[in-house]
Design a protein around this motif. Sequence first.
Motif, PDB file in Angstrom:
ATOM      1  N   VAL A 105     -41.587  52.091  62.925  1.00  0.00           N
ATOM      2  CA  VAL A 105     -40.737  53.116  62.686  1.00  0.00           C
ATOM      3  C   VAL A 105     -41.454  54.052  62.816  1.00  0.00           C
ATOM      4  O   VAL A 105     -42.630  54.330  62.363  1.00  0.00           O
ATOM      5  N   LEU A 106     -40.525  55.459  63.299  1.00  0.00           N
ATOM      6  CA  LEU A 106     -41.302  56.790  63.386  1.00  0.00           C
ATOM      7  C   LEU A 106     -41.719  57.055  61.841  1.00  0.00           C
ATOM      8  O   LEU A 106     -40.761  56.819  60.819  1.00  0.00           O
ATOM      9  N   PRO A 107     -42.933  57.284  61.745  1.00  0.00           N
ATOM     10  CA  PRO A 107     -43.304  57.750  60.209  1.00  0.00           C
ATOM     11  C   PRO A 107     -42.298  58.975  59.761  1.00  0.00           C
ATOM     12  O   PRO A 107     -42.119  59.732  60.354  1.00  0.00           O
ATOM     13  N   LEU A 175     -42.231  65.358  64.895  1.00  0.00           N
ATOM     14  CA  LEU A 175     -41.387  65.326  66.007  1.00  0.00           C
ATOM     15  C   LEU A 175     -41.920  64.762  67.253  1.00  0.00           C
ATOM     16  O   LEU A 175     -43.250  64.732  67.518  1.00  0.00           O
ATOM     17  N   ALA A 176     -41.222  63.580  67.421  1.00  0.00           N
ATOM     18  CA  ALA A 176     -41.770  62.917  68.378  1.00  0.00           C
ATOM     19  C   ALA A 176     -41.788  63.682  69.835  1.00  0.00           C
ATOM     20  O   ALA A 176     -40.597  63.911  70.471  1.00  0.00           O
ATOM     21  N   LEU A 250     -34.570  54.352  69.940  1.00  0.00           N
ATOM     22  CA  LEU A 250     -36.113  54.206  70.014  1.00  0.00           C
ATOM     23  C   LEU A 250     -36.644  55.460  70.504  1.00  0.00           C
ATOM     24  O   LEU A 250     -36.004  55.993  71.435  1.00  0.00           O
ATOM     25  N   VAL A 251     -37.787  55.710  70.257  1.00  0.00           N
ATOM     26  CA  VAL A 251     -38.903  56.939  70.864  1.00  0.00           C
ATOM     27  C   VAL A 251     -40.050  56.390  71.109  1.00  0.00           C
ATOM     28  O   VAL A 251     -40.304  55.173  70.423  1.00  0.00           O
ATOM     29  N   LEU A 252     -40.887  57.019  71.808  1.00  0.00           N
ATOM     30  CA  LEU A 252     -42.205  56.312  72.042  1.00  0.00           C
ATOM     31  C   LEU A 252     -43.127  57.266  70.981  1.00  0.00           C
ATOM     32  O   LEU A 252     -43.150  58.418  70.993  1.00  0.00           O
ATOM     33  N   PRO A 258     -42.728  51.798  71.546  1.00  0.00           N
ATOM     34  CA  PRO A 258     -41.556  52.086  71.071  1.00  0.00           C
ATOM     35  C   PRO A 258     -41.582  52.054  69.685  1.00  0.00           C
ATOM     36  O   PRO A 258     -42.017  51.000  69.102  1.00  0.00           O
ATOM     37  N   CYS A 259     -40.868  53.144  68.895  1.00  0.00           N
ATOM     38  CA  CYS A 259     -40.766  52.951  67.460  1.00  0.00           C
ATOM     39  C   CYS A 259     -39.105  53.517  67.083  1.00  0.00           C
ATOM     40  O   CYS A 259     -38.640  54.083  67.783  1.00  0.00           O
TER      41      CYS A 259
END
Length: 293
Positions: A105-107, A175-176, A250-252, A258-259
């Motif tokens: 998961v994105l933090p 921000l990813a 999902l984003v990288l 991927p998270c």
Amino acid sequence: MSTRIALLTGRTMPLDVPEDELLLRALTDRGLSADLVPWDEPADWSGYGLALVRTTWDYSQRHEEFLATLREIGGRTKLRNPVGLVAWNSHKGYLLELAAAGVPVLPTRLVPAGADRDQQADALAAFGTGAALVVKPAVSVGARDTIRTTADAPAAAAHLAELTGSGRDALVQPLAESVLTRGETSLVFLGGEFSHAVRKAAAPGDYRIHQYLGGTVHPHDPSGAELAAAEAALAAAPHAGQIEYARVDLVLDAAGEPCLMELELIEPELFLFQQDAAPAGRYAARIEALLTD
């Protein structure tokens, strides 16, 4: 048992959403009767064999009323996704639960309503001084009340204070950077099975990938790592066996892995126009099967 289907939408938004119209045609082609019904419109819900939460994009402004109405509908007919799952997914604090379960998961830092200044400052500093951040409400849709900022910017502290001071929980996330270059990928699952995927790109200079903000949508062939991350998120959700539709965004991360950005189980756009509208036909077939399950 009735075979009529209610596709729930919003009263305070246009009802002629192209994706809804496409699904209505696909259902009609299978000989099924379906109505597009605002979720807050009085209706004889027991006259439907199935109610699907589709485009209720106004729910976040009337969160508790929305959940109460879904409980009523679910007491009179089959509701998908079920209200327990919708309630869980309507507050983005679920991201912390999925992370604790081992899902990538994105933090995310959750800042509760009424948090004091020290709690707010700790959340903003969690990802480093000057880090690029996104601050947003825990209950929201369509990037409403979401800002891009930096950890040490006065605007970040002011926005977080405004959200939590008005009785709202808030999220702080890094921000990813991949959103700015590659965008966000969305994997769509229907009846628990992977159906199709898209890549959503933000307009130049923006970080928000929504089409109404200038974002664009492109076909996407997901990698094995993306499929694994999406399936892990779905498996860890409550009522996993009753997830009739899902969009996994999902984003990288910084390492290129991927998270999860969001697990959309309430009213996601499902990009049914992809592959010459084949997903709409698959979804209609699944809905027909669900009527008799």
